[in-house]
Design a protein around this motif. Sequence first.
Motif, PDB file in Angstrom:
ATOM      1  N   LEU A 129      39.840  39.372  40.204  1.00 52.27           N
ATOM      2  CA  LEU A 129      41.254  39.683  40.366  1.00 52.27           C
ATOM      3  C   LEU A 129      42.047  38.833  39.375  1.00 52.27           C
ATOM      4  O   LEU A 129      41.983  37.597  39.410  1.00 52.27           O
ATOM      5  CB  LEU A 129      41.707  39.386  41.795  1.00 52.27           C
ATOM      6  N   LYS A 189      46.511  37.405  44.704  1.00 46.95           N
ATOM      7  CA  LYS A 189      45.071  37.305  44.429  1.00 46.95           C
ATOM      8  C   LYS A 189      44.355  36.485  45.499  1.00 46.95           C
ATOM      9  O   LYS A 189      43.312  36.905  46.040  1.00 46.95           O
ATOM     10  CB  LYS A 189      44.832  36.628  43.066  1.00 46.95           C
ATOM     11  N   ALA A 244      44.266  46.898  43.961  1.00 43.56           N
ATOM     12  CA  ALA A 244      43.615  45.613  44.230  1.00 43.56           C
ATOM     13  C   ALA A 244      43.183  45.502  45.690  1.00 43.56           C
ATOM     14  O   ALA A 244      42.075  45.045  45.993  1.00 43.56           O
ATOM     15  CB  ALA A 244      44.548  44.464  43.872  1.00 43.56           C
TER      16      ALA A 244
END
Length: 464
Positions: A319, A327, A301
């Motif tokens: 996300l 996130k 991520a």
Amino acid sequence: MGSLGDYLDKFNSFWDKSDASSENVELSPDVCPICGGLGYFTPSNAPIGHPAFGRAIVCECQQNNIAKQETDRRRNISNLTYYQNMSFDNFITSDVALSQIQKATLSNCIDKAYHFANNPEGWILFYGGYGCGKTHLAASIGNYCLTRGQSVIFMTIPDLLDHLRAAFGPNSELAYDEKFEMIREAPLLILDDLGAESPTAWANEKLYQLFNHRYVRRLPTVITTNCDFDRLDPRITSRLRDYQLCRLVNMQELPDYRSHLDDQTLGEISNVKIYEGMTFENFSTHRDEPHTKSKESLSKAAAAAKQFAEAPSQQWLILVGKNGTGKTHLAAAIANARIKVGEPVYFVTLPDLLDYLRRSFEPNSRMSLEKRFQEVCATDVLILDHFDLSAASSWAREKVFQLIEYRYVRRLPTVITKPGDSFVDLDPVFESRFSDSRLCRVIHISTPERKGKSILTFDENNRK
């Protein structure tokens, strides 16, 4: 008739600049050695019979003052006194969110105005809505030309007509014919707000005479209007549509900057200021996690977010993860990275965005829903945090779908954070677009939700 500089140069051979210093008077360093501070002098070497013989001549030390006085005189005649602070240098729009199209439009408008100011030939017409900057650019042209010693007259159309009507009065300094002739023959005439006048027969006739006079003679003219051409006198419209003479500068795509100053804008509701401490540098991917898969998802991520921040063109990053998985931190880090390189970014939670749109229904709102919504849709980089429509009304779902569809079709850079671990709770229209791998990169963060304890690790050196 030559300029003062030419005149002084012509008689320079007759100036005896040593006279002042040859006297037994010690002058202050601040006093001009030529005229002794008087501002004028008599050339001592001019021969008898020469025009300079025995005459006082303005000293060169006064040339700057004379030039300023001449500029002030021209400014007073031009009616630009109250617009003298408007220039190309201070046409500032940095406080207003502009789309890429609007930025390109604005740049093109300024370039055309500046080009005309450097070479004022023919006509230029600025056409657009209220507050888009038409008058500012027109006045900038006038002020620029004034500084170059050119004569300018700047008048709004209603004031021009009042000015002409007043010439019929017994106390008028100039007769009507003289006033009208001075305006018609102005070396550069700037007419602001065409179409704002009351369209009486007399007003229409005077304006036609003015436009036709300058059209036939091809006299440099600047015009601004927010009226469609079909609302203007057809005789004037036909001349404005002569594209061999008149350059049309279309500013309709630009926002009303005045209303942006008076009303809350998308930039003011952006949450990025709250999260300015969240950066890639202080996002930890080495948390106290027993699961290797969780650590890998965090690293994946973070890498995807960094990649988007470096080159966000024509792609989406989504996300997905439970609350507290990082996130928002990564989305805010993207926003802060783009802002650092000078790109406007709007980081808005979905509930705040919907509230922002709803405020257009309030009685005292100066911005319509359409304008607010277009501002959001067309922004350069949009980051929507907490994309959750589980409690949204049908109106809210419709507006969000329109927003997503607008940016999806145009491939505008977008970041979305979605709580949960999948798209199963989304309407099919959203799921189909978020699942389009040609545009969207979806990253699932599998780190489990932490309650009562933040899993975000901040570097002490990055704390605010």
